[in-house]
Design an enzyme around this catalytic site. Structure first.
Site, mmCIF file in Angstrom:
data_model
loop_
_atom_site.group_PDB
_atom_site.id
_atom_site.type_symbol
_atom_site.label_atom_id
_atom_site.label_comp_id
_atom_site.label_asym_id
_atom_site.label_seq_id
_atom_site.Cartn_x
_atom_site.Cartn_y
_atom_site.Cartn_z
ATOM 1 N N ASP A 1 0.815 -1.208 0.000
ATOM 2 C CA ASP A 1 0.000 0.000 0.000
ATOM 3 C C ASP A 1 0.853 1.265 0.000
ATOM 4 O O ASP A 1 0.503 2.248 -0.646
ATOM 5 C CB ASP A 1 -0.939 0.005 1.207
ATOM 6 C CG ASP A 1 -2.098 -0.976 1.042
ATOM 7 O OD1 ASP A 1 -2.433 -1.308 -0.104
ATOM 8 O OD2 ASP A 1 -2.655 -1.412 2.063
ATOM 9 N N ASN B 1 -4.774 8.816 1.096
ATOM 10 C CA ASN B 1 -5.378 8.353 2.343
ATOM 11 C C ASN B 1 -5.778 9.494 3.259
ATOM 12 O O ASN B 1 -6.948 9.677 3.562
ATOM 13 C CB ASN B 1 -4.415 7.416 3.088
ATOM 14 C CG ASN B 1 -4.599 5.965 2.714
ATOM 15 O OD1 ASN B 1 -5.519 5.615 1.977
ATOM 16 N ND2 ASN B 1 -3.734 5.104 3.226
ATOM 17 N N GLU B 2 -4.774 10.241 3.728
ATOM 18 C CA GLU B 2 -5.088 11.265 4.719
ATOM 19 C C GLU B 2 -4.019 12.350 4.781
ATOM 20 O O GLU B 2 -2.854 12.132 4.421
ATOM 21 C CB GLU B 2 -5.255 10.657 6.113
ATOM 22 C CG GLU B 2 -3.968 10.240 6.811
ATOM 23 C CD GLU B 2 -3.474 8.871 6.430
ATOM 24 O OE1 GLU B 2 -2.236 8.741 6.206
ATOM 25 O OE2 GLU B 2 -4.273 7.929 6.343
ATOM 26 N N ASP C 1 -3.187 14.101 20.439
ATOM 27 C CA ASP C 1 -2.026 13.742 19.617
ATOM 28 C C ASP C 1 -2.113 14.261 18.192
ATOM 29 O O ASP C 1 -1.176 14.051 17.404
ATOM 30 C CB ASP C 1 -1.859 12.221 19.590
ATOM 31 C CG ASP C 1 -1.376 11.665 20.921
ATOM 32 O OD1 ASP C 1 -1.078 12.473 21.822
ATOM 33 O OD2 ASP C 1 -1.306 10.433 21.065
ATOM 34 N N TYR D 1 -5.086 4.864 8.738
ATOM 35 C CA TYR D 1 -4.791 5.472 10.043
ATOM 36 C C TYR D 1 -6.082 5.872 10.754
ATOM 37 O O TYR D 1 -6.213 5.735 11.978
ATOM 38 C CB TYR D 1 -3.894 6.689 9.812
ATOM 39 C CG TYR D 1 -3.231 7.279 11.037
ATOM 40 C CD1 TYR D 1 -3.342 6.695 12.281
ATOM 41 C CD2 TYR D 1 -2.459 8.435 10.923
ATOM 42 C CE1 TYR D 1 -2.718 7.244 13.391
ATOM 43 C CE2 TYR D 1 -1.826 8.990 12.012
ATOM 44 C CZ TYR D 1 -1.956 8.394 13.254
ATOM 45 O OH TYR D 1 -1.343 8.941 14.341
ATOM 46 N N THR D 2 -7.066 6.328 9.999
ATOM 47 C CA THR D 2 -8.320 6.790 10.594
ATOM 48 C C THR D 2 -9.022 5.695 11.373
ATOM 49 O O THR D 2 -9.497 5.912 12.491
ATOM 50 C CB THR D 2 -9.257 7.334 9.495
ATOM 51 O OG1 THR D 2 -8.677 8.509 8.933
ATOM 52 C CG2 THR D 2 -10.619 7.682 10.050
ATOM 53 N N VAL D 3 -9.134 4.503 10.785
ATOM 54 C CA VAL D 3 -9.848 3.431 11.482
ATOM 55 C C VAL D 3 -9.086 2.997 12.734
ATOM 56 O O VAL D 3 -9.684 2.591 13.731
ATOM 57 C CB VAL D 3 -10.113 2.241 10.533
ATOM 58 C CG1 VAL D 3 -8.882 1.374 10.336
ATOM 59 C CG2 VAL D 3 -11.265 1.380 11.038
#
Length: 307
Positions: free
Chosen positions: A67, A149-150, A181, A194-196
């Site tokens: 990924d 992604n983010e 954080d 990362y979000t999940v």
């Protein structure tokens, strides 16, 4: 699709990915295709050289890795609308990649591509820029950063863990202040990354939406929020006396953010184009397999569904 000029990027430091890249390069060159090949990794970004040295349109990018390798390709190639065939060779989870089993017969893959026997999936991306100045006279002080992604705003320090205080505006209106954080602003694609892990919502990748998820907030009232894709999320670091706040794109360090500056995040004006080889592609099957949901772990008779 024509295969006149193709990028092949392999995961840096991975021998299996490199050997398959060399094999694919030989096969494509035997088809009179010009190949631009190189490693891709945290310390290796071959795409600016590829794009600058191309003498004709680039038909496709073959990305062999996981990924992270696919995310790097999306950030660098989306603006040029170059389709990406990402294959899980030497990767781990592989949310964004085609399986290695589908790709093993690579000669058949080239035949499928030239016969237009594939699908294109367009994925929403985010763009971020850093600004400074008054609200009526803002000037951008950074390049545009793209993320599939983010976009993440959080502090980084070599010697201790730091808590940040961030103020968030949405379309010019102050919404909340977060102590913790950091903040993750994600696409639907990034909602399973990362979000999940930060307890954010999973959003179907066919939607256009932006999620904002606080990372370990020090208030129980700080909750994730899902926004329309046209929203502009502005983040101001507060009380950052030690100058530790950073902007991250797909977990890669983008730039530092100084006091008085803000980050504006919005939907990008380009989308990542991924080539899909699976004939029975299913978003929910991907969730079951990659997140190990019950349907992938428990085997039982489903006869009751036919009653």
């Amino acid at each position: 699709m024509q295969l006149n000029q193709v990028i092949i990027a392999h995961k840096a430091g991975d021998s299996l990915s490199k050997s398959w890249a060399e094999k694919c390069a030989r096969q494509l060159e035997s088809r009179n295709c010009r190949v631009l090949m190189g490693p891709s990794g945290p310390q290796d970004n071959p795409y600016p050289v590829f794009l600058a040295s191309s003498t004709q349109p680039i038909d496709m990018a073959l990305v062999l890795g996981g990924d992270g390798t696919a995310l790097s390709a999306a950030r660098n190639l989306a603006a040029d609308r170059i389709p990406i065939l990402a294959v899980n060779v030497g990767g781990n989870l592989g949310f964004l990649t085609e399986s290695f089993e589908i790709f093993k017969d690579s000669e058949q893959v080239w035949h499928r591509l030239t016969s237009d026997f594939y699908a294109i999936q367009r994925r929403m991306m985010l763009q971020a820029q850093v600004f400074e100045g008054s609200s009526s006279n803002l000037e951008h002080v950074s390049d545009r950063f793209l993320a599939l992604n983010e976009i993440c705003v959080k502090p980084a320090s070599a010697d201790r863990m730091i808590t940040s205080i961030l103020e968030m505006e949405i379309d010019g209106e102050v919404v909340d202040q977060y102590q913790g954080d950091g903040l993750i602003i994600a696409t639907p694609t990034g909602s399973t990354a990362y979000t999940v892990a930060a307890n954010g919502p999973i959003v179907h990748d066919g939607m256009q939406a932006i999620t904002v998820t606080p990372i370990c907030p020090m208030s129980l009232s700080s909750r994730p929020i899902v926004l329309p894709a046209g929203s502009v999320v502005s983040i101001w670091p507060l009380a950052d006396y030690e100058l530790n706040t950073k902007l991250w794109t797909d977990s890669v360090l983008g730039t530092s953010i100084w006091p008085g500056q803000r980050v504006d995040v919005r939907m990008a004006d380009c989308r990542a184009k991924f080539i899909i080889l699976r004939e029975n592609y299913s978003y929910y099957q991907t969730l079951r397999e990659k997140l190990q949901w019950a349907g992938a772990r428990i085997r039982y008779s489903n006869n009751h569904r036919d009653n």
